[in-house]
Design an enzyme around this catalytic site. Sequence first.
Site, short mmCIF file in Angstrom:
data_model
loop_
_atom_site.label_atom_id
_atom_site.label_comp_id
_atom_site.label_asym_id
_atom_site.label_seq_id
_atom_site.Cartn_x
_atom_site.Cartn_y
_atom_site.Cartn_z
N SER A 274 6.23 -5.69 -0.53
CA SER A 274 6.39 -4.41 0.14
C SER A 274 6.80 -3.38 -0.91
O SER A 274 6.15 -3.25 -1.95
CB SER A 274 7.44 -4.54 1.25
N TYR B 284 2.22 6.11 2.89
CA TYR B 284 2.42 4.87 2.13
C TYR B 284 3.61 4.11 2.70
O TYR B 284 3.54 2.90 2.96
CB TYR B 284 2.63 5.17 0.66
N THR C 166 3.61 0.13 -13.33
CA THR C 166 2.33 -0.44 -12.93
C THR C 166 1.31 0.67 -12.72
O THR C 166 1.63 1.84 -12.74
CB THR C 166 2.47 -1.23 -11.61
N LYS D 114 4.05 0.21 4.58
CA LYS D 114 5.01 -0.82 4.18
C LYS D 114 6.01 -1.12 5.29
O LYS D 114 6.43 -2.27 5.47
CB LYS D 114 5.71 -0.41 2.89
N ASN E 151 -0.02 -9.16 -2.45
CA ASN E 151 0.33 -8.02 -3.29
C ASN E 151 -0.64 -6.84 -3.25
O ASN E 151 -0.25 -5.72 -3.57
CB ASN E 151 0.47 -8.54 -4.74
N ASP F 247 -11.90 -8.47 -1.54
CA ASP F 247 -11.48 -7.18 -1.00
C ASP F 247 -10.73 -7.51 0.27
O ASP F 247 -11.31 -7.98 1.24
CB ASP F 247 -12.71 -6.31 -0.71
#
Length: 286
Positions: free
Chosen positions: A143, A157, A193, A161, A88, A61
Site C-alpha cells: 500500500s 491515489y 523509486t 490505497k 506491488n 498486466d
Amino acid sequence: MTETLPRVWLITGASSGFGFAMTKYALSKGDIAVATLRKPEVLDDLKAQYPAEQLLVVKLDVTKPEEVANAFTKTKEVFGRLDIVFNNAAFFVVGEVESTPEDVARSLFETNFWGASYVTREAIGFFRDVNKPGVGGRLLQISSQGGFFSFPGVAYYGATKYALEGLSQGLAGELDPEWNIKITIVEPGEFDTKVFTSNLVQPPIHPAYATKPHLPSNLFRQQYIAAPSKRQDPNKAVIKLYELASLENPPLRLPIGKDAIGFVKDQLEQVARDRESFAHWSDDLE
C-alpha cells in the site's frame, strides 16, 4: 537435519522500485522468484544471471484477470507451490480531485485497486487449494503511507490505497486460521523509486489552483515531487520486508520509513482527538 527448501515468491510490478528490489534480494538469498511485469524484456539482464529453475519471468498486466490467472498457473506448472505473493504493481497520479480527468482516475483504480484485488484472489486460492493443506502462504499488500493518511494533491491515489487496505483488512478477517494464510498491509513512506519519475502521471493543474502556490496540493508537488535527495532506499527496505515474510505472527499493518511512522502517528492522534471531542454526540441515540 532437514533441508529448508527455498521459498517461492510471486512479485508483481517487478520492473522497478520495490518490485525489482525485492526480486533481486530474494534471488540473492537463494529463493525462487516469479517476476511479473508488463514488459518482460526489462529483466533480460537479471534473467541472464540466474537459471530458469530460480527465476521465472512472466508477462503480466494486472488489469487483465486472465493474465493474472495465467501467472499463477505458470507458477503451479513450474514450481508446484508458492510461499509469498508480493502484491506491488501500481502507479502514481499527482493532481487535485478537480484536476484529475475521470479516465485517469479510473485507470488508477483499475491498476492499484482492481489489479491488486485480482492478484489477491488468486493468491488466496493458491495458498489454500494448491499448496499442501495447512502450509498456507504470505500475502504482502504494498500500500502506501497515503493509504492511511491521504495527502492533498494525490487524493485519487490515496483513495486506491484506502480501498486496497479496506479489502485486505476485511479479507484477513474472513480467512480460516486453519489455512495458515497471513496478510500484511505494507505502508511505505517516500522511497527513491520510479513512482516519482517515469511512472508518474501529472494532469494539468486546474486553473483555480494554478495561481495559488500556497495551497497544500502545490506545496506537495514542491516537497515530494521535486525533492529526490530526501528519499529513502528501497533496497534497504526490502531487507526488512524479506524478514517480515518469515514472521510467525506478522502485523496486519506495517508502516515503513520514518516519514510513514510519523504520518500514521499524526493520523491516529487526530482520530483520537476527534473521537474524544465528539463522543458525547452518540449518547442517548437508542
